[in-house]
Design a protein around this motif. Structure first.
Motif, PDB file in Angstrom:
ATOM      1  N   LEU A   1     -21.130 -57.186  51.049  1.00 64.99           N
ATOM      2  CA  LEU A   1     -21.205 -58.580  51.050  1.00 64.99           C
ATOM      3  C   LEU A   1     -21.400 -58.777  49.425  1.00 64.99           C
ATOM      4  CD1 LEU A   1     -23.432 -60.209  53.655  1.00 64.99           C
ATOM      5  CD2 LEU A   1     -20.892 -60.016  53.610  1.00 64.99           C
ATOM      6  N   GLU A   2     -22.511 -57.963  48.611  1.00 63.15           N
ATOM      7  CA  GLU A   2     -22.778 -58.161  47.379  1.00 63.15           C
ATOM      8  C   GLU A   2     -21.630 -57.628  46.564  1.00 63.15           C
ATOM      9  OE1 GLU A   2     -26.352 -56.381  46.200  1.00 63.15           O
ATOM     10  OE2 GLU A   2     -25.757 -56.735  44.076  1.00 63.15           O
ATOM     11  N   SER A   3     -20.878 -56.615  46.821  1.00 61.00           N
ATOM     12  CA  SER A   3     -20.009 -55.964  46.041  1.00 61.00           C
ATOM     13  C   SER A   3     -18.617 -56.948  46.150  1.00 61.00           C
ATOM     14  CB  SER A   3     -19.758 -54.484  46.266  1.00 61.00           C
ATOM     15  OG  SER A   3     -19.329 -54.417  47.653  1.00 61.00           O
ATOM     16  N   ASN A   4     -18.445 -57.798  47.316  1.00 57.80           N
ATOM     17  CA  ASN A   4     -17.325 -58.527  47.380  1.00 57.80           C
ATOM     18  C   ASN A   4     -17.602 -60.091  46.763  1.00 57.80           C
ATOM     19  OD1 ASN A   4     -14.693 -57.236  48.626  1.00 57.80           O
ATOM     20  ND2 ASN A   4     -16.908 -56.279  49.623  1.00 57.80           N
ATOM     21  N   GLY A   5     -18.945 -60.245  46.405  1.00 62.85           N
ATOM     22  CA  GLY A   5     -19.441 -61.573  45.947  1.00 62.85           C
ATOM     23  C   GLY A   5     -19.420 -62.608  46.801  1.00 62.85           C
ATOM     24  N   LEU A   6     -19.731 -62.233  48.278  1.00 64.18           N
ATOM     25  CA  LEU A   6     -19.671 -62.825  49.418  1.00 64.18           C
ATOM     26  C   LEU A   6     -21.315 -62.990  50.049  1.00 64.18           C
ATOM     27  CD1 LEU A   6     -16.589 -61.589  51.265  1.00 64.18           C
ATOM     28  CD2 LEU A   6     -16.613 -63.458  50.063  1.00 64.18           C
ATOM     29  N   ASP A   7     -21.375 -63.828  50.915  1.00 67.42           N
ATOM     30  CA  ASP A   7     -22.469 -64.416  51.620  1.00 67.42           C
ATOM     31  C   ASP A   7     -22.247 -64.189  53.050  1.00 67.42           C
ATOM     32  OD1 ASP A   7     -24.341 -66.490  50.035  1.00 67.42           O
ATOM     33  OD2 ASP A   7     -23.315 -67.116  52.122  1.00 67.42           O
ATOM     34  N   ILE A   8     -23.127 -64.159  53.737  1.00 66.97           N
ATOM     35  CA  ILE A   8     -23.238 -63.743  55.315  1.00 66.97           C
ATOM     36  C   ILE A   8     -22.198 -64.988  55.983  1.00 66.97           C
ATOM     37  CG2 ILE A   8     -24.725 -64.393  57.293  1.00 66.97           C
ATOM     38  CD1 ILE A   8     -26.635 -62.382  56.227  1.00 66.97           C
ATOM     39  N   ALA A   9     -22.446 -66.216  55.339  1.00 66.30           N
ATOM     40  CA  ALA A   9     -21.725 -67.317  55.835  1.00 66.30           C
ATOM     41  C   ALA A   9     -20.275 -67.145  55.640  1.00 66.30           C
ATOM     42  CB  ALA A   9     -22.128 -68.552  55.213  1.00 66.30           C
ATOM     43  N   ASP A  10     -19.976 -66.331  54.759  1.00 66.95           N
ATOM     44  CA  ASP A  10     -18.363 -65.840  54.497  1.00 66.95           C
ATOM     45  C   ASP A  10     -17.766 -65.296  55.564  1.00 66.95           C
ATOM     46  OD1 ASP A  10     -18.538 -67.571  52.094  1.00 66.95           O
ATOM     47  OD2 ASP A  10     -19.244 -65.894  51.180  1.00 66.95           O
ATOM     48  N   ILE A  11     -18.422 -64.386  56.570  1.00 67.31           N
ATOM     49  CA  ILE A  11     -17.985 -63.312  57.273  1.00 67.31           C
ATOM     50  C   ILE A  11     -17.969 -63.861  58.921  1.00 67.31           C
ATOM     51  CG2 ILE A  11     -18.748 -61.035  58.825  1.00 67.31           C
ATOM     52  CD1 ILE A  11     -17.962 -60.786  55.545  1.00 67.31           C
ATOM     53  N   ASP A  12     -16.698 -64.059  59.329  1.00 71.09           N
ATOM     54  CA  ASP A  12     -16.550 -64.685  60.670  1.00 71.09           C
ATOM     55  C   ASP A  12     -17.308 -63.590  61.850  1.00 71.09           C
ATOM     56  OD1 ASP A  12     -15.194 -67.116  60.046  1.00 71.09           O
ATOM     57  OD2 ASP A  12     -13.999 -65.413  59.055  1.00 71.09           O
ATOM     58  N   TRP A  13     -16.795 -62.307  61.706  1.00 67.87           N
ATOM     59  CA  TRP A  13     -17.535 -61.502  62.757  1.00 67.87           C
ATOM     60  C   TRP A  13     -18.058 -60.137  62.320  1.00 67.87           C
ATOM     61  CZ3 TRP A  13     -17.912 -63.701  67.240  1.00 67.87           C
ATOM     62  CH2 TRP A  13     -16.852 -64.752  67.528  1.00 67.87           C
ATOM     63  N   LEU A  14     -19.001 -59.651  62.561  1.00 65.71           N
ATOM     64  CA  LEU A  14     -19.396 -58.416  62.296  1.00 65.71           C
ATOM     65  C   LEU A  14     -19.104 -57.237  63.627  1.00 65.71           C
ATOM     66  CD1 LEU A  14     -21.216 -56.754  60.173  1.00 65.71           C
ATOM     67  CD2 LEU A  14     -23.300 -57.312  61.638  1.00 65.71           C
ATOM     68  N   VAL A  15     -18.483 -56.320  63.191  1.00 64.80           N
ATOM     69  CA  VAL A  15     -18.013 -55.336  64.187  1.00 64.80           C
ATOM     70  C   VAL A  15     -18.854 -54.091  64.074  1.00 64.80           C
ATOM     71  CG1 VAL A  15     -16.355 -54.083  65.676  1.00 64.80           C
ATOM     72  CG2 VAL A  15     -15.783 -56.433  64.633  1.00 64.80           C
ATOM     73  N   PRO A  16     -20.056 -53.862  64.417  1.00 68.53           N
ATOM     74  CA  PRO A  16     -20.604 -52.681  64.159  1.00 68.53           C
ATOM     75  C   PRO A  16     -20.577 -51.709  65.108  1.00 68.53           C
ATOM     76  CG  PRO A  16     -22.198 -54.426  65.003  1.00 68.53           C
ATOM     77  CD  PRO A  16     -20.923 -54.861  65.137  1.00 68.53           C
ATOM     78  N   HIS A  17     -20.795 -50.318  64.670  1.00 72.17           N
ATOM     79  CA  HIS A  17     -20.812 -49.267  65.766  1.00 72.17           C
ATOM     80  C   HIS A  17     -21.669 -49.600  66.948  1.00 72.17           C
ATOM     81  CE1 HIS A  17     -21.254 -45.464  67.814  1.00 72.17           C
ATOM     82  NE2 HIS A  17     -22.493 -45.183  67.242  1.00 72.17           N
ATOM     83  N   GLN A  18     -21.240 -49.179  68.142  1.00 74.73           N
ATOM     84  CA  GLN A  18     -21.810 -50.065  69.288  1.00 74.73           C
ATOM     85  C   GLN A  18     -22.517 -48.712  69.964  1.00 74.73           C
ATOM     86  OE1 GLN A  18     -20.742 -52.818  70.551  1.00 74.73           O
ATOM     87  NE2 GLN A  18     -19.894 -53.361  68.691  1.00 74.73           N
ATOM     88  N   ALA A  19     -23.810 -48.602  69.484  1.00 72.35           N
ATOM     89  CA  ALA A  19     -24.725 -47.535  69.958  1.00 72.35           C
ATOM     90  C   ALA A  19     -25.864 -48.110  70.980  1.00 72.35           C
ATOM     91  CB  ALA A  19     -25.509 -46.973  68.774  1.00 72.35           C
ATOM     92  N   ASN A  20     -26.348 -49.186  70.642  1.00 67.55           N
ATOM     93  CA  ASN A  20     -27.674 -49.840  71.390  1.00 67.55           C
ATOM     94  C   ASN A  20     -27.729 -51.216  71.164  1.00 67.55           C
ATOM     95  OD1 ASN A  20     -30.495 -50.453  71.903  1.00 67.55           O
ATOM     96  ND2 ASN A  20     -30.858 -48.540  72.067  1.00 67.55           N
ATOM     97  N   GLU A  21     -27.723 -51.857  72.026  1.00 68.56           N
ATOM     98  CA  GLU A  21     -27.843 -53.480  71.907  1.00 68.56           C
ATOM     99  C   GLU A  21     -29.165 -53.726  71.056  1.00 68.56           C
ATOM    100  OE1 GLU A  21     -25.397 -55.479  73.297  1.00 68.56           O
ATOM    101  OE2 GLU A  21     -26.146 -56.792  71.692  1.00 68.56           O
TER     102      GLU A  21
END
Ligand code: COA
Length: 322
Positions: free
Chosen positions: A233-253
């Motif tokens: 986010l920081e290197s793209n000058g964005l904040d959490i509200a600018d991200i519609d979806w986070l797709v993380p590695h699916q290891a454990n809920e």
């Protein structure tokens, strides 16, 4: 300079499902313990004889169909896998043969559960540099083949599957940034002790299985995933509200929930397939992405952040506008 964009996605899971109740009959565990500690209810497991390339081919064909292309357009094939059919040739070479389109570069990369992030980052670089215009990028695993089914601390966690993306050259991004990282000091926390250059004797001594210090991996995973998201986010000058979806590695809920909480990311905007896929290593991110595209959550024009973490340790992010 060329940018790259995701033109189509596909996923494939083997038909055989192994539930937590099935595992209760194999090791000293309970379905409730597995679900409460991991969020996993079931996983897909390849049948004997069903290989990583078989899964990769199905996911690739679905991505090619979704992109509306013919395989002859593809000029780069990258497969992320830790569980190839053979030591060589690569799954990518086999896949090229299955698709019947010859001549383009085809190779595998191995960064365990971060493999797809590495593969997508590399494909993006090829396209940026003008060395490819249509990449097939696949994460495919039969990870259950390197699991000791008598070890309750690991066998409950993993599953098999494949996910794929067609990434094409575009005049605007597409992929906004990629960041690939590793820290080899952690190499022994999550690993398979046996290896090719150590000789096959060791493999026969029953060391060809995933060994993990689960508790330590858990803590590093949460810290690293959270930090990676914030850095992207920081290197793209964005904040959490600018991200519609986070797709993380699916290891454990619990890893997903703890990461979201740590960085203040709304958990309802985190895509999770942990419950039904378990951890499919390099396949987990493209599979989760494809599920969310097909069920209508991820839509064209939205900003999506992919974040991976795995053995090595390796980790990384790809930020994109879908
Ligand atoms: N069923 C029942 N008990 C189990 C079990 C199972 N399947 N697996 C482990 N246990 C036991 C342990 O033996 C331990 O018992 P002990 O206290 O008598 O020694 C107890 O449960 C607690 O173990 P612990 O490792 O502290 O549990 P945990 O809450 O950390 O959960 C994991 C274990 C593996 C679920 C968790 O550590 C984890 O998810 N780690 C990250 C793994 C991962 O995602 N790896 C891939 C990253 S890419």
């Amino acid at each position: 300079m060329n940018y790259s964009r995701i033109q189509g996605t596909g996923g494939f899971l083997p038909a055989q499902i192994v539930t937590n109740a099935d595992l209760e009959r194999r090791v000293d565990t309970t379905a409730q313990w597995i679900f409460e500690r991991t969020g996993i209810a079931e996983r897909h497991v390849a049948e004997p004889g069903e290989t990583t390339c078989d899964l990769a081919e199905q996911a690739a064909r679905r991505a090619i169909e979704a992109a509306g292309l013919s395989p002859s357009t593809i000029d780069l094939i990258i497969v992320a896998t830790t569980t190839p059919d053979h030591i060589f040739p690569s799954v990518a070479s086999q896949l090229q043969d299955r698709l019947g389109h010859y001549g383009c570069a085809a190779f595998d990369i191995q960064a365990v559960c971060t493999g797809f992030i590495y593969a997508l980052g590399i494909a993006d670089q090829f396209i940026h540099a003008g060395n490819a215009r249509c990449a097939l990028v696949v994460g495919a695993e039969t990870f259950t083949r390197i699991i000791n089914w008598e070890d309750r601390s690991t066998c409950v966690l993993f599953g098999d599957g494949a996910g794929a993306m067609i990434v094409t050259a575009a005049d605007k991004p597409g992929i906004l940034s990629s960041d690939l990282r590793a820290d080899g000091r952690y190499k022994d926390l999550l690993w398979v002790p046996a290896g090719v250059s150590q000789g096959y004797e060791q493999t026969r001594r029953n060391e060809a299985f995933v060994a993990m210090r689960g508790n330590e991996v858990f803590k590093v995973a949460v810290n690293t995933l959270g930090r990676s998201v914030l850095q992207a986010l920081e290197s793209n000058g964005l904040d959490i509200a600018d991200i519609d979806w986070l797709v993380p590695h699916q290891a454990n809920e619990r890893i997903l929930a703890a990461t979201a909480k740590k960085i203040g990311f709304p958990v309802e905007r985190v895509i999770s397939t942990v419950k039904t896929h378990a951890n499919t290593s390099a396949a987990s991110i493209p599979l989760a992405f494809d599920v969310a595209v097909r069920d209508g959550r991820i839509q064209r024009g939205q900003r999506v952040l992919l974040v991976g973490f795995g053995g090595g340790f390796t980790w990384g992010t790809v930020l994109l506008r879908y």
